[in-house]
Design a protein around this motif. Structure first.
Motif, PDB file in Angstrom:
ATOM      1  N   TYR A  79       0.717  -1.384  -0.218  1.00  0.00           N
ATOM      2  CA  TYR A  79      -0.032   0.246   0.325  1.00  0.00           C
ATOM      3  C   TYR A  79       0.934   1.402   0.130  1.00  0.00           C
ATOM      4  O   TYR A  79       2.151   1.235   0.301  1.00  0.00           O
ATOM      5  CB  TYR A  79      -1.074   0.584   1.678  1.00  0.00           C
ATOM      6  N   TRP A  80       0.641   1.639  -0.513  1.00  0.00           N
ATOM      7  CA  TRP A  80       1.513   3.662  -0.603  1.00  0.00           C
ATOM      8  C   TRP A  80       1.337   4.068   0.788  1.00  0.00           C
ATOM      9  O   TRP A  80       0.742   4.682   1.218  1.00  0.00           O
ATOM     10  CB  TRP A  80       0.655   4.567  -1.381  1.00  0.00           C
ATOM     11  N   LEU A  81       3.027   4.403   0.599  1.00  0.00           N
ATOM     12  CA  LEU A  81       3.294   5.268   1.845  1.00  0.00           C
ATOM     13  C   LEU A  81       3.486   7.185   1.163  1.00  0.00           C
ATOM     14  O   LEU A  81       2.501   8.418   1.502  1.00  0.00           O
ATOM     15  CB  LEU A  81       4.587   5.291   2.569  1.00  0.00           C
ATOM     16  N   ASP A  82       3.742   6.771  -0.222  1.00  0.00           N
ATOM     17  CA  ASP A  82       4.143   8.055  -1.451  1.00  0.00           C
ATOM     18  C   ASP A  82       4.126   7.818  -2.541  1.00  0.00           C
ATOM     19  O   ASP A  82       4.937   7.172  -3.122  1.00  0.00           O
ATOM     20  CB  ASP A  82       5.261   8.384  -0.988  1.00  0.00           C
ATOM     21  N   GLU A  83       2.501   8.160  -2.991  1.00  0.00           N
ATOM     22  CA  GLU A  83       2.699   7.889  -4.704  1.00  0.00           C
ATOM     23  C   GLU A  83       3.736   8.470  -5.576  1.00  0.00           C
ATOM     24  O   GLU A  83       3.530   9.498  -5.429  1.00  0.00           O
ATOM     25  CB  GLU A  83       1.917   7.055  -4.819  1.00  0.00           C
ATOM     26  N   PRO A  84       4.393   7.926  -6.220  1.00  0.00           N
ATOM     27  CA  PRO A  84       4.756   9.105  -7.382  1.00  0.00           C
ATOM     28  C   PRO A  84       4.026   9.807  -8.566  1.00  0.00           C
ATOM     29  O   PRO A  84       2.950   9.632  -8.522  1.00  0.00           O
ATOM     30  CB  PRO A  84       5.891   8.299  -8.415  1.00  0.00           C
ATOM     31  N   GLN A  85       3.491  11.237  -8.680  1.00  0.00           N
ATOM     32  CA  GLN A  85       3.080  12.258  -9.507  1.00  0.00           C
ATOM     33  C   GLN A  85       4.125  12.578 -10.549  1.00  0.00           C
ATOM     34  O   GLN A  85       4.750  12.889 -10.593  1.00  0.00           O
ATOM     35  CB  GLN A  85       2.532  13.164  -8.167  1.00  0.00           C
TER      36      GLN A  85
ATOM     37  N   VAL B 119       9.584  10.141  -6.256  1.00  0.00           N
ATOM     38  CA  VAL B 119       9.638   9.364  -5.127  1.00  0.00           C
ATOM     39  C   VAL B 119       8.904   8.183  -5.176  1.00  0.00           C
ATOM     40  O   VAL B 119       7.232   8.285  -5.266  1.00  0.00           O
ATOM     41  CB  VAL B 119       9.314  10.003  -3.601  1.00  0.00           C
ATOM     42  N   CYS B 120       8.504   7.119  -4.412  1.00  0.00           N
ATOM     43  CA  CYS B 120       7.630   6.042  -4.539  1.00  0.00           C
ATOM     44  C   CYS B 120       8.008   5.099  -3.671  1.00  0.00           C
ATOM     45  O   CYS B 120       9.308   4.012  -2.934  1.00  0.00           O
ATOM     46  CB  CYS B 120       8.026   5.344  -6.181  1.00  0.00           C
ATOM     47  N   ARG B 121       7.435   5.344  -2.477  1.00  0.00           N
ATOM     48  CA  ARG B 121       7.272   4.648  -1.052  1.00  0.00           C
ATOM     49  C   ARG B 121       5.498   3.578  -0.694  1.00  0.00           C
ATOM     50  O   ARG B 121       4.739   4.148  -0.745  1.00  0.00           O
ATOM     51  CB  ARG B 121       7.954   5.713   0.233  1.00  0.00           C
TER      52      ARG B 121
ATOM     53  N   ILE C 275      14.933  19.744 -22.405  1.00  0.00           N
ATOM     54  CA  ILE C 275      14.094  19.413 -23.674  1.00  0.00           C
ATOM     55  C   ILE C 275      14.447  18.178 -24.271  1.00  0.00           C
ATOM     56  O   ILE C 275      15.467  17.995 -24.884  1.00  0.00           O
ATOM     57  CB  ILE C 275      13.783  20.091 -24.713  1.00  0.00           C
ATOM     58  N   GLY C 276      13.673  17.387 -24.785  1.00  0.00           N
ATOM     59  CA  GLY C 276      13.438  15.862 -24.910  1.00  0.00           C
ATOM     60  C   GLY C 276      13.604  15.017 -23.741  1.00  0.00           C
ATOM     61  O   GLY C 276      14.098  13.602 -24.186  1.00  0.00           O
ATOM     62  N   SER C 277      13.786  15.389 -22.677  1.00  0.00           N
ATOM     63  CA  SER C 277      13.448  14.312 -21.451  1.00  0.00           C
ATOM     64  C   SER C 277      12.600  13.564 -21.496  1.00  0.00           C
ATOM     65  O   SER C 277      12.321  13.011 -20.271  1.00  0.00           O
ATOM     66  CB  SER C 277      14.399  14.486 -20.306  1.00  0.00           C
ATOM     67  N   SER C 278      11.578  13.778 -22.207  1.00  0.00           N
ATOM     68  CA  SER C 278      10.383  13.728 -21.747  1.00  0.00           C
ATOM     69  C   SER C 278      10.180  11.399 -21.409  1.00  0.00           C
ATOM     70  O   SER C 278      10.420  11.480 -22.125  1.00  0.00           O
ATOM     71  CB  SER C 278       8.914  14.036 -21.956  1.00  0.00           C
ATOM     72  N   ALA C 279       9.816  11.375 -20.535  1.00  0.00           N
ATOM     73  CA  ALA C 279       9.202   9.648 -20.390  1.00  0.00           C
ATOM     74  C   ALA C 279       7.885  10.106 -18.950  1.00  0.00           C
ATOM     75  O   ALA C 279       8.058  10.370 -18.401  1.00  0.00           O
ATOM     76  CB  ALA C 279      11.171   9.100 -20.502  1.00  0.00           C
ATOM     77  N   VAL C 280       7.670   8.415 -19.717  1.00  0.00           N
ATOM     78  CA  VAL C 280       6.732   7.644 -18.363  1.00  0.00           C
ATOM     79  C   VAL C 280       7.405   6.724 -18.027  1.00  0.00           C
ATOM     80  O   VAL C 280       8.115   6.067 -18.360  1.00  0.00           O
ATOM     81  CB  VAL C 280       5.221   7.003 -18.953  1.00  0.00           C
ATOM     82  N   TYR C 281       7.482   6.992 -16.449  1.00  0.00           N
ATOM     83  CA  TYR C 281       8.244   6.576 -15.670  1.00  0.00           C
ATOM     84  C   TYR C 281       6.949   5.331 -14.186  1.00  0.00           C
ATOM     85  O   TYR C 281       6.157   5.387 -14.169  1.00  0.00           O
ATOM     86  CB  TYR C 281       9.205   7.163 -14.222  1.00  0.00           C
ATOM     87  N   GLN C 282       7.389   4.007 -14.516  1.00  0.00           N
ATOM     88  CA  GLN C 282       6.356   3.119 -13.926  1.00  0.00           C
ATOM     89  C   GLN C 282       7.136   2.832 -12.439  1.00  0.00           C
ATOM     90  O   GLN C 282       8.685   2.163 -12.617  1.00  0.00           O
ATOM     91  CB  GLN C 282       5.757   1.962 -14.484  1.00  0.00           C
ATOM     92  N   CYS C 283       6.968   2.737 -11.602  1.00  0.00           N
ATOM     93  CA  CYS C 283       6.869   2.008 -10.001  1.00  0.00           C
ATOM     94  C   CYS C 283       5.990   1.071  -9.636  1.00  0.00           C
ATOM     95  O   CYS C 283       4.827   1.392  -9.287  1.00  0.00           O
ATOM     96  CB  CYS C 283       7.103   3.291  -8.947  1.00  0.00           C
ATOM     97  N   ASN C 284       6.948  -0.305  -9.347  1.00  0.00           N
ATOM     98  CA  ASN C 284       6.212  -1.270  -9.041  1.00  0.00           C
ATOM     99  C   ASN C 284       6.737  -2.073  -8.045  1.00  0.00           C
ATOM    100  O   ASN C 284       8.017  -1.919  -7.735  1.00  0.00           O
ATOM    101  CB  ASN C 284       6.765  -2.672 -10.302  1.00  0.00           C
ATOM    102  N   ALA C 285       5.471  -1.626  -7.233  1.00  0.00           N
ATOM    103  CA  ALA C 285       5.977  -2.060  -5.283  1.00  0.00           C
ATOM    104  C   ALA C 285       5.028  -3.566  -5.505  1.00  0.00           C
ATOM    105  O   ALA C 285       4.058  -3.780  -5.573  1.00  0.00           O
ATOM    106  CB  ALA C 285       5.350  -1.516  -4.784  1.00  0.00           C
ATOM    107  N   SER C 286       5.685  -5.206  -4.956  1.00  0.00           N
ATOM    108  CA  SER C 286       5.118  -5.651  -4.342  1.00  0.00           C
ATOM    109  C   SER C 286       5.769  -6.676  -3.840  1.00  0.00           C
ATOM    110  O   SER C 286       6.898  -6.236  -3.207  1.00  0.00           O
ATOM    111  CB  SER C 286       5.696  -6.706  -5.952  1.00  0.00           C
TER     112      SER C 286
END
Length: 1177
Positions: free
Chosen positions: A350-356, A369-371, A412-423
């Motif tokens: 469960y999330w303590l700090d979900e990435p935004q 931050v992904c906690r 500019i050009g560094s845009s991306a989508v980051y995924q955090c998987n906590a399992s």
């Protein structure tokens, strides 16, 4: 009067919720480049109904618009290769269509959706797709369960393992629910537990039922049957009031023992956030009581609930603090035992700090931050654009540090989508957060110059959503003042909103928000208006009224005059239906003729768009009078008695009547009858009585409200007997079989018998014969005479008799013996088609001796064999029509036109149908069609109106086309009627209009060679700017017809028309002629062809059917215009339609030439829609 006030701001309905969650992060406007963001997806554990198509949701936003792809079980899922699978347009939602067949089970698996554009890739959660299952109960044979009384018993359920699991419940095989208590109850596993078995448990059987969610079906297990061995099988009733039922039965009392769970201790693991359910079921005599405790602490009262007669403990929304040892204590008077349950709480992540989402300007720093927490501790894995970050191309501005990614000097050009998987072993969390590097000046995202209204002293919020990169700073100003707003009454939020804790009159004004960054600034204004609250200054008062009276409930209101006020009434807290007995006024509610159902709480609710106030009062309606009491019988005589009573309370409504009722105990004991009625001013009356009746009396009081309860009955009074004075009524004689006659009558009632042993002397003989009377004495209400000839008349007499003598000689009644089936059918049947829906029949009547009874009717059976239209299915259901009496002709109506029919006839008497005649065949001609299936009118703009319609459900012949009549109207003014004619396959028409104000009324009919069918009528929708005026608008509205400029304009137009008419008259009087040139445009046939996949009615037409109908002419646009409609009289013979005896229409349809709809109006301008609209003026 109870006053309740509710003051709500414009946003106050959700304001409390708003204050309790974190201010939403600033979002990138969709018109700016940005990576994808998943906006909708199916749940992780997705169970679907196998009877429906499967939809797996996946929607995302981004700029450019994202494209979608799927994986199944970790491999690429090629949607294009499977014809059953498709993706919705501009969405990634998968649609699996089984309308063409297929097994939903073949598509089970783990699915994941990817949404990508040039700036990155977002991932959905992994969706486990499973198909719901409702397996059948395994076949099994259950033996009789024999058990000693007082012993414990468990009846196993073992339901089939459905997906999701079924809901289990126990019933008898007759679908009666099994009564459950602390002795008999159902466990969580579905088994039925008996703490001890009692003799009455064998009075029913026990069946376990499983209800499946998706299929909404219930499956029932074979029932258990119990046989209870008892040491003392006496009457059950004799033990129910015994102080010790078990010892009275010889059942030994025992200490408790656990039936579930087994032993003295057990363990249970539960996940955080779900409900913990602990269960203890114990046996014993008597049935034990269960109590729950927690070792070393108290049960959490705020989320603890005892269920199933205290045998189950439920703790909702479990957290780590709920771990520990729980024990249940089972006790009865023989002793107690306990069972300890060790509970361990595990946790899925469960999330303590979900990435935004992270928005950075060039050269800015930031971090994701992904906690997360869980038990066991979850592992954190980072992905970028759906791939593990370790295998992604190196990025010097990015540094991964466990649960944090740090960005430095982004470009500019560094845009991306980051995924955090906590399992961990209990589950996983997946979050998408994009990093977008933008260089954007400030912009305000809300509409400009908003107006916010708020009630004085209420809290409100002024919104100013903004965006920019770097993130701008936002300041608020009021009325153009130079300093920013600050102070206790104002609170600024990071998303740009300004909160005013208490709005006062001085807070009214114009507020300006200014967003600034290094690239510039942007601003917007919000106007705040402070309104007076709504108050009920005089509300309804508690009232007590009589039934039928008039009641007025006050509700006088003071409110802000600039707000629209709505007043509603509630009764018992539900909306009040204002029926015809109620009248709602501006300052109150009037109820006419108050009834008992009007009693209750009445609430007046005064509301505006911003707030509301209410006031409540109770209305009491007077009740019926109290019942009379102390009944007394005096002055006892052979045929009379005096009854006296004491009146009850009239409840403030004077008693108007007393109703005396009696009951006798010989013929109809327990049934009360009205005897007599007396004015409300008396309390004593002499009652006339009948001989040999054991009377008992009671009295009912009546006032304007209603009747009281009956009084307690009086003592009984038995009158002496006498011979009957009347005979039975309703004497009848009729056969129930061909060789008998049943004689029936209405018996004498208790007050007509006059003596004991009432009986009836039944006499009968054939009419017009000299034979002697046959007789029989019976005590019933019927007698059957056997071996009678078929349908002959009899003379019948029924005389009453008792032990005191006979009644007077009765009258003779004529009856008939039984009938037999007719022996002969109608002959010489001749058929003549009258019109498309009716035929006339003529036949030779049968000889009377073949009827063998009373001739009821001649009956025709007919059925539709086929339609003359190809490929049209018809119902061959047999129908019938009867022709009452001995008649040689009749009419069969309500036939389908253009069809082949078969018909046969029978003779009908009281016994039934006779033999059938030979079958006759006939064909009905064409008729007029039914109305089109539908008629839709759309107005895409102010210049055109589009009409669409469907073919008739019943063509009743070969369609030759459609007629459309329409006319413009504006209020009460209407224009000329215009006519358009269309081909049979044309189902669409577009009307060009030049007047955006007027509306149109359309009449559409289908047409065959016989004529036009019934019209379907529709009106074009009102223009968008046409709306019902509000009361405020009506007061300020100025009638254009009263304006001077409009009157002058109309006068000038009238004068010009008059001059033109005078000039035309002078030229005609000089012999002037006007050349008229008729212009006919022949349009290509292909221009009017309509692509319609439905049935082509023209394929059934002959060459002659395609000829132009007489009396029609071709219009300039190539369609056929007819300017009149035929009435039904035009098709009849003579001036009126003819109807036969049974009411069916027999007028013969004839073809009549079309009439001109408007006399003397033959120019082409008469059919112009423009002229039709101008004619409204």
């Amino acid at each position: 009067m109870v006053m309740q006030q509710y003051l709500l701001t414009y946003t106050g309905v959700v304001f409390a919720l708003y204050l309790h969650h974190i201010i939403r992060a600033i979002e990138v406007p969709l018109d700016l480049p940005q990576p994808p963001t998943i906006t909708k997806q199916s749940v992780k554990d997705y169970i679907v109904d196998p009877r429906d198509n499967i939809f797996i949701d996946c929607e995302a936003k981004g700029n450019p618009i994202p494209t979608f792809s799927w994986t199944r079980n970790g491999k690429f899922f090629n949607v294009a290769k499977d014809p059953k699978v498709s993706m919705q347009r501009r969405s990634g939602t998968l649609v699996i269509d089984f309308r063409g067949g297929g097994r939903p089970e073949d598509y089970e698996g783990e699915y994941q959706c990817s949404a990508r554009n040039e700036y990155g890739t977002a991932l959905s959660s992994k969706i486990l797709l499973q198909v719901s299952r409702s397996p059948l109960w395994p076949k099994e044979h259950l033996d009789l369960v024999e058990i000693d009384e007082g012993s414990p018993l468990t009846l196993k359920c073992n339901p089939p393992p459905g997906l999701p699991p079924p809901v289990v419940f126990w019933m008898s095989s007759s679908m009666e629910p099994i009564h459950q208590d602390k002795r008999v109850s159902q466990g969580q596993n579905g088994d039925l537990y008996f703490s001890n078995v009692m003799l009455q448990d064998a009075q029913t059987d026990y069946s376990c039922n499983a209800r499946f969610h998706f299929t909404h079906t219930i499956q029932q297990k074979n029932p258990y049957t119990l046989k209870i061995q008892t040491k003392n099988p006496h009457n059950e009733t004799s033990f129910r009031n015994h102080t010790d039922m078990y010892s009275a039965r010889g059942v030994m009392e025992t200490t408790p023992s656990f039936m579930y769970p087994y032993g003295t201790s057990s363990n249970q693991i539960v996940l955080r956030g779900v409900d913990l359910l602990l269960e203890c079921i114990a046996s014993g005599v008597p049935a034990p009581d269960i109590m729950w405790h927690k070792k070393g602490g108290e049960l959490p009262t705020d989320k603890t609930k005892l269920e199933n007669f205290n045998k189950a403990l439920r703790i909702t929304n479990v957290s780590e603090e709920d771990s520990g040892e729980y024990f249940c204590l089972a006790s009865n008077k023989m002793g107690s035992i306990r069972h300890t349950i060790s509970v361990r709480v595990k946790a899925a992540p469960y999330w303590l700090d979900e990435p935004q989402n992270l928005i950075l300007a060039p050269a800015e720093d930031g971090r994701l931050v992904c906690r997360a927490n869980g038990n066991p501790k979850p592992t954190i894995q980072w992905l970028v654009n759906g791939e593990p970050i370790e295998s992604a191309p190196p990025n010097p501005s990015r540094e991964v540090a466990g649960d944090t990614i740090v960005f430095r000097d982004t470009q500019i050009g560094s845009s991306a989508v980051y995924q955090c998987n906590a399992s961990n072993e209990h589950g996983y969390l997946l979050a998408n957060a994009f990093v977008s590097v933008l260089d954007v000046p400030p912009r305000i995202l809300s509409p400009r110059n908003q107006l916010i209204k708020v009630i004085q002293y209420n809290r409100t919020r002024l919104d100013c959503p903004f965006f920019g990169s770097p993130i701008p700073t936002l300041r608020w100003f009021k009325n153009g003042q130079g300093s920013a707003l600050d102070g206790e009454n104002y609170q600024r939020h990071e998303n740009g909103s300004l909160e005013i804790n208490m709005a006062r009159k001085e807070d009214q004004g114009i507020y300006t928000c200014v967003a600034t960054n290094i690239l510039g600034k942007a601003e917007n204004q919000v106007r705040l208006e402070i309104k007076d609250p709504t108050r009920i200054v005089r509300g309804p008062e508690d009232l007590t009224v009589k039934r039928g009276s008039l009641v007025r409930l006050d509700c006088r209101i003071k409110h802000d005059s600039t707000l629209k006020l709505t007043v509603t009434w509630l009764k018992d807290d539900t909306p009040l239906y204002i029926g015809n007995r109620m009248k709602k006024e501006d300052d109150g509610l009037i109820i006419y003729g108050v009834a008992e159902k009007d009693q209750g709480d009445y609430t007046c609710v005064a509301s505006t768009e911003l707030d509301k106030d209410s006031a409540k009062a109770f209305l009491t309606v007077l009740e019926r009078p109290e019942r009379p009491r102390d009944l007394e019988l005096t002055d006892l005589a052979e045929r009379s008695v005096r009854l006296t009573w004491i009146p009850g309370d009239d409840n403030n409504s004077p008693i108007t009547d007393y109703v005396v009722q009696f009951e006798e105990d010989k013929f109809q004991p327990g049934l009360w009858h009205n005897h007599s009625r007396y004015p409300g001013s008396v309390n004593s009356a002499v009652l006339r009585l009948s001989p040999y009746v054991n009377y008992q009396f009671r009295v009912i009081a009546v006032n304007e409200v209603g009747s009281s309860l009956p009084s307690l009955p009086s003592e009984r009074y038995h009158t002496i007997g006498a011979s009957p004075e009347i005979n039975p009524t309703g004497v009848q004689g009729a056969g129930t079989q061909k060789n008998n006659m049943e004689i029936t009558w209405t018996p004498l009632n208790a007050t007509q018998a006059y003596g004991p042993n009432l009986r009836y002397i039944v006499k009968w003989r054939q009419r017009d014969t000299r034979e002697s009377w046959s007789n029989e004495t019976v005590r019933t209400t019927r007698h059957v005479v056997w071996n009678t000839p078929i349908y002959v008349p009899y003379e019948i007499k029924v005389q009453a008799e008792n032990d005191f003598g006979r009644a007077p000689e009765p009258d003779i009644i004529i009856g008939y013996s039984g009938e037999d089936y007719p022996k002969a059918p109608p002959t010489d049947i001749k058929l003549k088609v009258i019109n498309s829906t009716a035929v006339s029949l003529q036949w030779s009547r049968v000889y009377p001796d073949t009827v063998q009874g009373q001739l009821k009717e001649y009956r025709a059976y007919f059925w539709r064999e086929s339609s003359l239209l190809k490929n049209l299915w018809v119902s061959k259901k047999r129908q019938s029509v009867g022709f009452v009496g001995d008649r040689p002709r009749g009419i069969v109506s309500r036939l389908f036109p253009y069809s082949n029919y078969k018909l046969e006839m029978v003779v009908v008497n009281g016994r039934g149908d006779g033999p059938r005649s030979e079958i006759k065949e006939f064909t009905t001609p064409e008729g007029v069609p039914s109305v089109p299936r539908y008629f839709r009118i759309r107005q895409p703009n102010l210049e055109t109106i589009t009409l669409e319609w469907g073919h008739p459900e019943h063509p009743n012949g070969i369609l030759t086309g459609y007629n459309l009549r329409y006319q413009a109207f504006n209020g009460t003014k209407t224009g000329r009627t215009l006519v358009e004619t269309f081909s049979p396959n044309q189902t669409r028409f577009t009307l060009q209009r030049t007047d955006p104000i007027s509306r149109y009324r359309f009449f559409l009919r289908a047409r065959t060679q016989v004529g036009d069918g019934e019209s379907i009528v529709e009106e074009s929708p009102a223009p968008l700017n046409e709306a019902t005026p509000t009361p405020a608008y009506t007061k300020n509205h100025v009638d254009i017809a009263t304006q001077g400029w409009f009157i002058g304009l109309m006068c000038a137009i009238a004068l010009l028309v008059l001059i033109l008419l005078i000039v035309c008259f002078i030229k005609r009087s000089r012999g002037g002629k006007y050349p008229v040139r008729e212009k006919v445009e022949v349009l290509d046939h292909e221009d009017h062809k309509v692509d319609d996949p439905s049935f082509d009615y023209r394929s059934l037409e002959s060459d002659e059917d395609n000829k132009e109908p007489p009396g029609s002419h071709t219009s300039l646009d190539g369609t056929i215009k007819q300017e009149s409609d035929d009435s039904l009289v035009d098709y009849g013979e003579g001036g009126e339609g003819q109807f036969n005896e049974d009411g069916s229409f027999i007028g013969q349809y004839t073809v009549k030439k079309d009439k001109e709809e408007t006399e003397g109006n033959e120019s082409s301008e008469a059919t112009s829609p423009v002229n039709a609209i101008y004619s409204l003026a």
